[in-house]
Design a protein around this motif. Structure first.
Motif, PDB file in Angstrom:
ATOM      1  N   VAL A 285      35.582  20.269  97.887  1.00  0.00           N
ATOM      2  CA  VAL A 285      34.515  19.820  97.063  1.00  0.00           C
ATOM      3  C   VAL A 285      33.786  21.157  96.604  1.00  0.00           C
ATOM      4  O   VAL A 285      33.631  22.099  97.474  1.00  0.00           O
ATOM      5  N   GLY A 286      33.478  21.235  95.235  1.00  0.00           N
ATOM      6  CA  GLY A 286      32.912  22.311  94.580  1.00  0.00           C
ATOM      7  C   GLY A 286      33.799  23.313  94.132  1.00  0.00           C
ATOM      8  O   GLY A 286      33.620  24.131  93.099  1.00  0.00           O
ATOM      9  N   LEU A 287      35.233  23.024  94.181  1.00  0.00           N
ATOM     10  CA  LEU A 287      36.123  24.128  93.642  1.00  0.00           C
ATOM     11  C   LEU A 287      36.429  23.467  92.140  1.00  0.00           C
ATOM     12  O   LEU A 287      36.174  22.458  91.846  1.00  0.00           O
ATOM     13  N   ARG A 288      36.583  24.455  91.260  1.00  0.00           N
ATOM     14  CA  ARG A 288      37.018  24.075  90.057  1.00  0.00           C
ATOM     15  C   ARG A 288      38.252  23.349  89.872  1.00  0.00           C
ATOM     16  O   ARG A 288      39.361  23.694  90.373  1.00  0.00           O
ATOM     17  N   ALA A 289      38.381  22.424  88.862  1.00  0.00           N
ATOM     18  CA  ALA A 289      39.584  21.475  88.578  1.00  0.00           C
ATOM     19  C   ALA A 289      40.000  22.146  87.257  1.00  0.00           C
ATOM     20  O   ALA A 289      39.297  22.163  86.299  1.00  0.00           O
ATOM     21  N   VAL A 290      40.917  22.802  87.458  1.00  0.00           N
ATOM     22  CA  VAL A 290      41.812  23.749  86.144  1.00  0.00           C
ATOM     23  C   VAL A 290      43.293  23.058  85.907  1.00  0.00           C
ATOM     24  O   VAL A 290      43.865  23.139  86.805  1.00  0.00           O
TER      25      VAL A 290
ATOM     26  N   GLY B  80      45.391  26.127  82.030  1.00  0.00           N
ATOM     27  CA  GLY B  80      44.166  26.830  82.047  1.00  0.00           C
ATOM     28  C   GLY B  80      42.879  26.094  81.718  1.00  0.00           C
ATOM     29  O   GLY B  80      41.755  26.597  81.761  1.00  0.00           O
ATOM     30  N   THR B  81      42.961  25.032  81.246  1.00  0.00           N
ATOM     31  CA  THR B  81      41.804  23.929  80.755  1.00  0.00           C
ATOM     32  C   THR B  81      41.072  23.898  81.974  1.00  0.00           C
ATOM     33  O   THR B  81      41.421  23.385  83.024  1.00  0.00           O
ATOM     34  N   GLY B  82      39.760  23.929  81.692  1.00  0.00           N
ATOM     35  CA  GLY B  82      38.841  23.449  82.518  1.00  0.00           C
ATOM     36  C   GLY B  82      38.269  22.433  82.456  1.00  0.00           C
ATOM     37  O   GLY B  82      37.961  21.875  81.511  1.00  0.00           O
ATOM     38  N   TYR B  83      38.501  21.488  83.647  1.00  0.00           N
ATOM     39  CA  TYR B  83      37.981  20.066  83.614  1.00  0.00           C
ATOM     40  C   TYR B  83      36.859  19.741  84.193  1.00  0.00           C
ATOM     41  O   TYR B  83      36.390  18.729  84.091  1.00  0.00           O
TER      42      TYR B  83
ATOM     43  N   ILE C 192      36.232  13.859  90.056  1.00  0.00           N
ATOM     44  CA  ILE C 192      36.106  15.191  89.414  1.00  0.00           C
ATOM     45  C   ILE C 192      34.761  14.786  88.490  1.00  0.00           C
ATOM     46  O   ILE C 192      34.755  14.049  87.943  1.00  0.00           O
ATOM     47  N   ALA C 193      33.728  15.824  88.858  1.00  0.00           N
ATOM     48  CA  ALA C 193      32.648  15.855  87.750  1.00  0.00           C
ATOM     49  C   ALA C 193      33.006  16.819  86.603  1.00  0.00           C
ATOM     50  O   ALA C 193      33.315  17.822  86.564  1.00  0.00           O
ATOM     51  N   PRO C 194      33.212  16.098  85.435  1.00  0.00           N
ATOM     52  CA  PRO C 194      33.716  16.747  84.126  1.00  0.00           C
ATOM     53  C   PRO C 194      32.831  17.820  83.716  1.00  0.00           C
ATOM     54  O   PRO C 194      31.591  17.962  83.878  1.00  0.00           O
ATOM     55  N   GLU C 195      33.254  19.055  82.937  1.00  0.00           N
ATOM     56  CA  GLU C 195      32.581  20.202  82.895  1.00  0.00           C
ATOM     57  C   GLU C 195      31.417  19.939  81.930  1.00  0.00           C
ATOM     58  O   GLU C 195      30.489  20.725  81.722  1.00  0.00           O
ATOM     59  N   GLY C 196      31.773  18.928  80.845  1.00  0.00           N
ATOM     60  CA  GLY C 196      30.546  18.632  80.160  1.00  0.00           C
ATOM     61  C   GLY C 196      29.502  17.957  80.457  1.00  0.00           C
ATOM     62  O   GLY C 196      28.772  17.333  79.591  1.00  0.00           O
TER      63      GLY C 196
ATOM     64  N   SER D 134      44.746  15.465  77.587  1.00  0.00           N
ATOM     65  CA  SER D 134      45.201  15.687  79.160  1.00  0.00           C
ATOM     66  C   SER D 134      46.683  15.325  79.398  1.00  0.00           C
ATOM     67  O   SER D 134      47.238  14.512  78.484  1.00  0.00           O
ATOM     68  N   GLY D 135      47.000  15.652  80.419  1.00  0.00           N
ATOM     69  CA  GLY D 135      48.419  15.146  80.848  1.00  0.00           C
ATOM     70  C   GLY D 135      49.646  15.977  80.224  1.00  0.00           C
ATOM     71  O   GLY D 135      50.510  15.543  79.569  1.00  0.00           O
ATOM     72  N   ALA D 136      49.102  17.493  80.253  1.00  0.00           N
ATOM     73  CA  ALA D 136      50.060  18.347  79.599  1.00  0.00           C
ATOM     74  C   ALA D 136      51.588  18.160  80.196  1.00  0.00           C
ATOM     75  O   ALA D 136      52.426  18.474  79.285  1.00  0.00           O
TER      76      ALA D 136
END
Length: 183
Positions: free
Chosen positions: A107-112, A116-119, A136-140, A178-180
């Protein structure tokens, strides 16, 4: 995450009363259900209430527990939805060959993304019965997104680096980008 070692860990949540003598039903988040009471007294998330806890039996996938100070059905029912936490120091160390972390550590970690895209950030780890999901709480901003917590979707968990590397299935975040890894 420097304070990761001090974060309490949720071992279960009260789902309701059991009988008329103050017993509660607890959905355990421990590997062995009965272990919900194995680490000593539990506390609410804010730490304002503490309870000695004792297991009394099982009812399907729930543990029947007595919480100190809860003596009747009304008091037990009032605890519905209360998460029960223990200090991390009371939990067993994770083995080197195992994951090496608890869900609370995510919890609280970045989802990358693998590219390298920040999600966004991990808001919670959920399980509604069919397996773990990352919330996941979206970046925007906007509504959180649920994604299956599988080796394919989450190839790396980097607690020290403060991130979870994800490869979300196509459309998970509402865009075709998404889904690289889904070629």
């Amino acid at each position: 995450m420097g304070d990761g070692e001090r974060k309490p860990v949720c071992v279960g949540v009260v789902t309701g009363a059991h009988g008329v003598r103050g017993l509660v039903r607890v959905k355990p988040f421990t590997e062995e259900p009965e272990a919900v009471a194995a680490y000593g007294p539990v506390a609410t998330k804010d730490g304002k209430r503490r309870f000695a806890i004792e297991t009394k039996g099982m009812a399907k996938d729930l543990v029947i527990c007595r919480l100190e100070g809860i003596a009747d059905r009304d008091a037990a029912a009032a605890l519905r939805g209360t998460e029960l936490y223990v200090p991390r120091e009371r939990l067993p160390e994770t083995d080197e060959d195992e994951e090496g972390w608890y869900h609370a550590d995510l919890v609280g970690l970045r989802a990358v993304g693998t590219d390298g895209t920040g999600y966004g950030r991990i808001a919670a780890v959920q399980n509604f019965g069919a397996g773990d999901l990352l919330e996941i709480a979206p970046e925007g901003g906007g509504e959180t997104v649920l994604m299956a917590f599988t080796d394919e979707n989450v190839p790396e968990v980097d607690i020290e680096g403060g991130k979870v590397v994800i490869d979300p299935p196509l459309g998970t975040f509402g865009d075709e980008a998404s889904g690289a890894g889904d070629d």
